[in-house]
Design a protein around this motif. Structure first.
Motif, PDB file in Angstrom:
ATOM      1  N   MET A 196       0.852  -1.192   0.000  1.00 34.37           N
ATOM      2  CA  MET A 196       0.000   0.000   0.000  1.00 34.37           C
ATOM      3  C   MET A 196       0.884   1.237   0.000  1.00 34.37           C
ATOM      4  N   SER A 197       0.351   2.317  -0.493  1.00 34.05           N
ATOM      5  CA  SER A 197       1.113   3.559  -0.536  1.00 34.05           C
ATOM      6  C   SER A 197       1.247   4.136   0.870  1.00 34.05           C
ATOM      7  N   VAL A 205       0.385   7.076   1.768  1.00 31.77           N
ATOM      8  CA  VAL A 205      -0.869   7.781   2.061  1.00 31.77           C
ATOM      9  C   VAL A 205      -1.919   6.796   2.580  1.00 31.77           C
ATOM     10  N   THR A 206      -2.028   5.642   1.926  1.00 29.45           N
ATOM     11  CA  THR A 206      -2.989   4.625   2.354  1.00 29.45           C
ATOM     12  C   THR A 206      -2.623   4.088   3.732  1.00 29.45           C
ATOM     13  N   PHE A 207      -1.333   3.884   3.954  1.00 34.20           N
ATOM     14  CA  PHE A 207      -0.863   3.378   5.248  1.00 34.20           C
ATOM     15  C   PHE A 207      -1.250   4.349   6.369  1.00 34.20           C
ATOM     16  N   ASP A 223      -3.574   6.583   6.295  1.00 31.32           N
ATOM     17  CA  ASP A 223      -5.021   6.588   6.394  1.00 31.32           C
ATOM     18  C   ASP A 223      -5.527   5.378   7.186  1.00 31.32           C
ATOM     19  N   ARG A 224      -4.919   4.216   6.969  1.00 28.17           N
ATOM     20  CA  ARG A 224      -5.327   2.992   7.678  1.00 28.17           C
ATOM     21  C   ARG A 224      -5.026   3.068   9.172  1.00 28.17           C
ATOM     22  N   ASP A 250      -7.885   3.414  11.633  1.00 34.18           N
ATOM     23  CA  ASP A 250      -8.696   2.249  11.982  1.00 34.18           C
ATOM     24  C   ASP A 250      -8.113   1.597  13.246  1.00 34.18           C
ATOM     25  N   ASP A 288       0.465  -7.853   1.848  1.00 36.62           N
ATOM     26  CA  ASP A 288       1.215  -6.619   1.621  1.00 36.62           C
ATOM     27  C   ASP A 288       2.684  -6.833   1.938  1.00 36.62           C
TER      28      ASP A 288
END
Length: 186
Positions: free
Chosen positions: A26-27, A29-31, A33-34, A37, A53
């Motif tokens: 994952m990018s 940015v995605t990391f 963002d995650r 959670d 991943d």
């Protein structure tokens, strides 16, 4: 292999191209963002590993740290040959430590002693023969950064300043995203 190294070898088997384009990860940015959670924050390695991943076996280190290992695997080098490469990179890191200290005006005996100590005290500096791309490469690039900065201060040469910026960028690309995990918990 040490347990971390086994993961690093597994991570490098996706190949240089895949590491470069991070098509198995994952990018950033995605990391980040995650990290919002709570389930992901509680068990990030489990979540990453379950998703297949490549960040999990890389232990959140940047893909650049694995280029040499992936390339040596693609070239079909034996484990012995790969260990020789990592030994040379580790030795280069120790030599660059000595060079940095000398360039900063350190005495010859003290500078050489520090380089020798770095070579034999591998638990602190990690210069052993295990293919540990993250630690060995980071150390060598960091020492190159310090050496070039010291040369810039002493000689005032622009090439040394530019070289130090490039070496610092390389060292940064091998760094890990674990500080982001710590920040997410705080």
């Amino acid at each position: 292999f040490w347990s971390d190294t086994a993961d690093y070898v597994r991570a490098s088997h996706v190949g240089v191209r895949s590491l470069f384009f991070e098509d198995h990860s994952m990018s950033l940015v995605t990391f980040v963002d995650r990290l919002r959670d709570p389930r992901f924050r509680q068990h990030p390695f489990w979540a990453l590993d379950n998703a297949g991943d490549n960040l999990a076996p890389r232990h959140l280190h940047g893909p650049a740290a694995f280029y040499v290992l992936a390339l040596s695997t693609e070239l079909g080098l034996s484990h012995r040959q790969q260990r020789i490469i990592w030994s040379l990179i580790g030795a280069l890191g120790c030599a660059l430590l000595t060079a940095a200290l000398l360039a900063m005006g350190g005495g010859t005996t003290a500078s050489m002693g520090a380089g020798l100590l770095a070579a034999v005290a591998y638990l602190n500096v990690w210069t052993d023969v295990d293919p540990s791309p993250v630690h060995t490469l980071y150390l060598a690039l960091s020492m190159l950064t310090f050496t070039l900065i010291a040369l810039y201060w002493r000689l005032g040469r622009v090439w040394a300043l530019i070289g130090s910026a490039v070496a610092l960028a390389g060292a940064t690309l091998t760094f890990e995203l674990a500080p982001a995990l710590l920040l997410s918990v705080a």
